[in-house]
Design a protein around this motif. Sequence first.
Motif, mmCIF file in Angstrom:
data_model
loop_
_atom_site.group_PDB
_atom_site.id
_atom_site.type_symbol
_atom_site.label_atom_id
_atom_site.label_comp_id
_atom_site.label_asym_id
_atom_site.label_seq_id
_atom_site.Cartn_x
_atom_site.Cartn_y
_atom_site.Cartn_z
ATOM 1 N N VAL A 192 0.852 -1.202 0.000
ATOM 2 C CA VAL A 192 0.000 0.000 0.000
ATOM 3 C C VAL A 192 0.881 1.245 0.000
ATOM 4 N N GLY A 193 1.915 1.229 0.850
ATOM 5 C CA GLY A 193 2.838 2.357 0.904
ATOM 6 C C GLY A 193 3.549 2.591 -0.408
ATOM 7 N N SER A 194 3.970 1.517 -1.045
ATOM 8 C CA SER A 194 4.647 1.628 -2.336
ATOM 9 C C SER A 194 3.727 2.239 -3.382
ATOM 10 N N ASP A 195 2.471 1.824 -3.399
ATOM 11 C CA ASP A 195 1.507 2.362 -4.359
ATOM 12 C C ASP A 195 1.289 3.864 -4.149
ATOM 13 N N ILE A 196 1.280 4.288 -2.871
ATOM 14 C CA ILE A 196 1.076 5.701 -2.567
ATOM 15 C C ILE A 196 2.244 6.545 -3.072
ATOM 16 N N LEU A 197 3.456 6.008 -2.941
ATOM 17 C CA LEU A 197 4.671 6.798 -3.211
ATOM 18 C C LEU A 197 5.268 6.616 -4.603
ATOM 19 N N LYS A 198 4.761 5.666 -5.373
ATOM 20 C CA LYS A 198 5.458 5.266 -6.601
ATOM 21 C C LYS A 198 5.559 6.369 -7.647
ATOM 22 N N ASP A 199 4.620 7.321 -7.626
ATOM 23 C CA ASP A 199 4.640 8.367 -8.655
ATOM 24 C C ASP A 199 5.325 9.647 -8.192
ATOM 25 N N ILE A 200 5.934 9.625 -7.007
ATOM 26 C CA ILE A 200 6.648 10.808 -6.507
ATOM 27 C C ILE A 200 8.110 10.694 -6.920
ATOM 28 N N ALA A 201 8.515 11.526 -7.863
ATOM 29 C CA ALA A 201 9.856 11.401 -8.450
ATOM 30 C C ALA A 201 10.876 12.320 -7.790
ATOM 31 N N MET A 202 10.430 13.156 -6.852
ATOM 32 C CA MET A 202 11.325 14.152 -6.252
ATOM 33 C C MET A 202 12.497 13.484 -5.533
ATOM 34 N N ILE A 203 12.260 12.335 -4.893
ATOM 35 C CA ILE A 203 13.302 11.624 -4.156
ATOM 36 C C ILE A 203 13.382 10.203 -4.703
ATOM 37 N N LYS A 204 14.545 9.802 -5.123
ATOM 38 C CA LYS A 204 14.743 8.472 -5.692
ATOM 39 C C LYS A 204 14.505 7.393 -4.626
ATOM 40 N N ASP A 205 13.869 6.302 -5.026
ATOM 41 C CA ASP A 205 13.654 5.122 -4.176
ATOM 42 C C ASP A 205 12.718 5.368 -3.003
ATOM 43 N N LEU A 206 11.889 6.424 -3.079
ATOM 44 C CA LEU A 206 10.959 6.710 -1.984
ATOM 45 C C LEU A 206 9.998 5.543 -1.766
ATOM 46 N N ASP A 207 9.511 4.957 -2.879
ATOM 47 C CA ASP A 207 8.590 3.827 -2.764
ATOM 48 C C ASP A 207 9.310 2.529 -2.408
ATOM 49 N N THR A 208 10.600 2.440 -2.752
ATOM 50 C CA THR A 208 11.366 1.214 -2.508
ATOM 51 C C THR A 208 11.527 0.939 -1.025
ATOM 52 N N GLY A 209 11.826 1.995 -0.239
ATOM 53 C CA GLY A 209 11.967 1.822 1.204
ATOM 54 C C GLY A 209 10.686 1.348 1.842
ATOM 55 N N ALA A 210 9.553 1.881 1.372
ATOM 56 C CA ALA A 210 8.266 1.481 1.928
ATOM 57 C C ALA A 210 7.931 0.030 1.577
ATOM 58 N N LYS A 211 8.256 -0.377 0.363
ATOM 59 C CA LYS A 211 7.839 -1.714 -0.103
ATOM 60 C C LYS A 211 8.703 -2.839 0.443
ATOM 61 N N TYR A 212 10.015 -2.633 0.571
ATOM 62 C CA TYR A 212 10.912 -3.762 0.816
ATOM 63 C C TYR A 212 11.599 -3.754 2.192
ATOM 64 N N HIS A 213 11.179 -2.863 3.114
ATOM 65 C CA HIS A 213 11.911 -2.784 4.381
ATOM 66 C C HIS A 213 11.650 -3.974 5.307
ATOM 67 N N HIS A 214 10.744 -4.879 4.923
ATOM 68 C CA HIS A 214 10.519 -6.100 5.710
ATOM 69 C C HIS A 214 11.059 -7.353 5.011
ATOM 70 N N GLU A 215 11.815 -7.175 3.949
ATOM 71 C CA GLU A 215 12.492 -8.312 3.313
ATOM 72 C C GLU A 215 13.712 -8.716 4.164
ATOM 73 N N ARG A 216 14.122 -9.990 4.043
ATOM 74 C CA ARG A 216 15.257 -10.504 4.817
ATOM 75 C C ARG A 216 16.248 -11.212 3.903
ATOM 76 N N PRO A 217 17.555 -11.160 4.229
ATOM 77 C CA PRO A 217 18.559 -11.851 3.391
ATOM 78 C C PRO A 217 18.311 -13.342 3.246
ATOM 79 N N ASP A 218 17.671 -13.980 4.252
ATOM 80 C CA ASP A 218 17.434 -15.421 4.166
ATOM 81 C C ASP A 218 16.162 -15.767 3.391
ATOM 82 N N GLY A 219 15.485 -14.744 2.850
ATOM 83 C CA GLY A 219 14.303 -14.995 2.016
ATOM 84 C C GLY A 219 13.016 -15.186 2.787
ATOM 85 N N LYS A 220 13.033 -14.976 4.107
ATOM 86 C CA LYS A 220 11.837 -15.211 4.924
ATOM 87 C C LYS A 220 11.031 -13.940 5.179
ATOM 88 N N GLY A 221 11.351 -12.865 4.454
ATOM 89 C CA GLY A 221 10.625 -11.619 4.636
ATOM 90 C C GLY A 221 9.433 -11.495 3.707
#
Length: 548
Positions: A105-134
């Motif tokens: 939901v956060g990624s969808d809200i932020l995806k069209d805001i181009a002022m700051i790079k990767d704004l939507d990326t932080g919202a979408k993937y901050h619960h991913e884990r290196p072991d793949g369990k995120g």
Amino acid sequence: QNLEYTNYITAQNHAMQEMTMQTIMTIANTIDAKDEYTRGHSRRVAEYASAISLELGFSEKEAEDVRFIGLLHDIGKIGIPDSVLNKPGRLTDEEYEIMKSHTTVGSDILKDIAMIKDLDTGAKYHHERPDGKGYPEGLRGGEIPFIARIISVADAYDAMSSNRIYRRHLEPERVLSELKKGNGTQWDKECCDAMIRLIEQDRLPKVNIEDSEELNETAKLLARVIDKAEDKAIENSDNLDSLTGSYGREQGKTVIQEAIYKTGKGCFYVFDIDHFRHINEAYGFVTGDMYLKALTDLIRSTVKRPIISRFGADVFIVYDPDTLSLDNAEEICHKFFNNMTLQKKINENINELSVSIGITEIMTEKDQIMVLYENATKALYVAKQLGGNNYFFHTNEYVFEENRFNEAVDLNKLVDMIENIDHLSGGVMTVFPEFEKMYEYMSNLAERNKQQIHIILFTIYTQGNVKASVEERDKVMDLLQSAVMTSIRNVDITTKYSSTQQAVLMLNVDEEQLKAVTNRIMTEFYRTYDDQIFTVKYDTADLSRSRK
């Protein structure tokens, strides 16, 4: 000239960046406000993430962008029901899936805001884990965007070191141990190593989350804007509401006014769903839409030729030219509530539907819709005072009846409510939720300072079987409130508790002081009110025992 122009452009850019930062901080405050245990969370995560990025060699400009991304990493929580967000116990599987959706939901809200790079990326993937369990995609190691790896560590650190609704914060040694334990599996090794260094060398920023008055007011304004957005959309709509098939506010006013000009008769209703915000917050907007659709369907199945206009998010006005008296309107209301009871048995999705109705009669073709709306709204207000799921008529005058209009809550009942305040959901305690907020504020203050709280509950009554209008009652309540305000101290708090009652909470007074204050209030009231229609009674109680 070129230097002056360059300096001007630089200053303008700086001002714009300051405005952008304040706007983002305001949004972050609004997000955190949905969960009383995470106040300041977004800001702390932003500062920790910025510190990690600097530790990893990012430039100051890049670290500033990381701060922005951190501030908005949880923006998707705006779409999570409070019943899930603030649940004290373990989430069910279904609730956990809802909670996880805040990333997408956060990624969808932020995806069209181009002022700051990767704004939507932080919202979408901050619960991913290196072991793949995120979540949300189960990415592994290098598949996870680097900015999200930074936010993930900062987010986890703040979660462990802050109080949450389901547990107290972990001790610093335990937090450090957990970070080392999950280093490389739960969190990216490079980012986690940087965080551990900052902690062990005591270089992690100490974040002051105390807001400026201006920022607090801006946050409140933003919250009100969000609350009013749907009302405004309804007001500006020239087409039929797609959900309920009713007119929008402005078009509805025009159509109903023209119909009144033609007929000069009938009844005007205001329908309002009780505790609708609670329904949306507890069960989500899809369920809220079901309630709105159910209400308008019930109106159409009850009233023969209704003209319906959606006047607010959960408020509908209805003109019925065929209801020619208040007696007929009362029959309509009984039929409506009978139909509603049957529908709730058939459709369990609307089993908490509760509706209040205010009604006024149209006397001539010159009656103005906004006057009718104001009068019907006054009657609606009384229906809500009667506990909701009720109706009331606006007439020029009527009798204050013990079993109808003047259902005052006695002090014993109020004290019982306060004793069980932790078990009450929003809007249940009283039609005036300000009282609950007021009590909670003073209770916390008294508990910190080990002080007593006393309550005085003033109630106005009519003498015998005297007739009195709503306007007369409201004027008397204004006089009572004025008498209270001029008699209590700055540390005391007062609010209207019901349409005929004023509550006063007093901090740290003894019985003699309490008696002196009530005498001052009564003296001041009768100094300004000398009619014989109303009288005032009061009762007092020590709420310190309730808090224990």
